[in-house]
Design a protein around this motif. Structure first.
Motif, mmCIF file in Angstrom:
data_model
loop_
_atom_site.group_PDB
_atom_site.id
_atom_site.type_symbol
_atom_site.label_atom_id
_atom_site.label_comp_id
_atom_site.label_asym_id
_atom_site.label_seq_id
_atom_site.Cartn_x
_atom_site.Cartn_y
_atom_site.Cartn_z
ATOM 1 N N ASP A 1 1.001 -1.356 -0.038
ATOM 2 C CA ASP A 1 -0.077 0.007 -0.017
ATOM 3 C C ASP A 1 0.930 1.080 -0.020
ATOM 4 O O ASP A 1 1.114 2.047 0.991
ATOM 5 N N PHE B 1 -1.866 -1.604 -3.938
ATOM 6 C CA PHE B 1 -3.056 -0.542 -3.774
ATOM 7 C C PHE B 1 -2.784 0.585 -4.537
ATOM 8 O O PHE B 1 -1.692 1.234 -4.299
ATOM 9 N N TRP C 1 -11.640 -3.098 -4.434
ATOM 10 C CA TRP C 1 -12.124 -3.228 -2.798
ATOM 11 C C TRP C 1 -13.285 -2.181 -2.812
ATOM 12 O O TRP C 1 -13.227 -1.154 -2.630
ATOM 13 N N GLN D 1 -11.906 1.262 -3.523
ATOM 14 C CA GLN D 1 -10.269 1.684 -4.052
ATOM 15 C C GLN D 1 -9.725 0.433 -4.793
ATOM 16 O O GLN D 1 -10.464 -0.550 -5.114
ATOM 17 N N ILE E 1 -6.863 -2.107 -6.522
ATOM 18 C CA ILE E 1 -5.789 -3.253 -6.146
ATOM 19 C C ILE E 1 -5.093 -3.552 -7.534
ATOM 20 O O ILE E 1 -6.273 -4.121 -8.317
ATOM 21 N N LYS F 1 -5.665 -1.172 6.547
ATOM 22 C CA LYS F 1 -6.754 -2.335 5.768
ATOM 23 C C LYS F 1 -7.297 -3.164 6.795
ATOM 24 O O LYS F 1 -6.461 -3.781 7.553
#
Length: 195
Positions: free
Chosen positions: A33, A77, A94, A114, A116, A151
């Motif tokens: 991330d 991410f 996500w 979000q 990924i 997360k």
């Protein structure tokens, strides 16, 4: 070489900058991330959580780490607001169940997802949807959030479950290393058996 901040038979954690600590390059898969490159600045009053992200002015940190990683398997991410990493071949979403920040207040929609990015090969397991629905950790420290961009364990477990074994972590801020090490020592994060 830097000594691990925490280590057991399944997980090794380093404290420092992943661009300076290279032990993570020995892992079988990268789940990261990184700073997205969006110059994040929180507008919320925060008692304990950082309002900005180190290295988030551009994608230099992300791109430098991914160049060092090469073509091996990675889950990264990110956000649609900047170009995806090179070699991205699949995009996971996500779905946060409508629970992210306010976003652009000039439009009648708020962000609830979000991205990924999947790079490299070697992922395995049951074929599932590319949309992973999982509520995020509540937005403030008093509601349980321990890291500004924490997360949920369920989301990470679902991602890591499809990855090759072996977890090596690197965290820039020592206070978050303490949180991670404490959770690992208590068995709060189960990364499965060593066999």
């Amino acid at each position: 070489m830097t000594d691990p901040y925490y280590q057991d038979d399944r997980v090794t954690l380093y404290h420092g900058d992943c661009l300076e600590i290279t032990a993570w390059l020995d892992a079988d898969v990268l789940v990261t991330d990184p700073p997205y490159g969006i110059d994040y600045q929180s507008g919320r009053d925060r008692d304990e959580l950082a309002a900005s992200i180190a290295g988030d002015k551009d994608t230099t940190s992300r791109d430098t780490a991914l160049t060092a990683w090469g073509a091996r398997p990675a889950l990264v991410f990110g956000t649609w607001r900047i170009p995806r990493p090179e070699r991205t071949h699949t995009r996971l979403i996500w779905d946060t169940k409508g629970a992210l920040g306010m976003g652009d207040l000039s439009v009648p929609w708020k962000p609830s997802d979000q991205e990924i990015y999947v790079l490299g090969k070697g992922f395995a397991g049951r074929r599932d949807s590319n949309v992973l629905t999982c509520p995020p950790i509540q937005a403030t420290a008093k509601n349980g959030r321990l890291h500004p961009h924490q997360k949920p364990v369920d989301l990470l477990w679902r991602l890591i479950d499809k990855c090759p074994p072996g977890v090596i972590g690197v965290e820039l801020d020592e206070r978050y290393c303490e949180v991670i090490a404490s959770r690992l020592a208590q068995g709060a994060l189960d990364f499965g058996s060593t066999s």
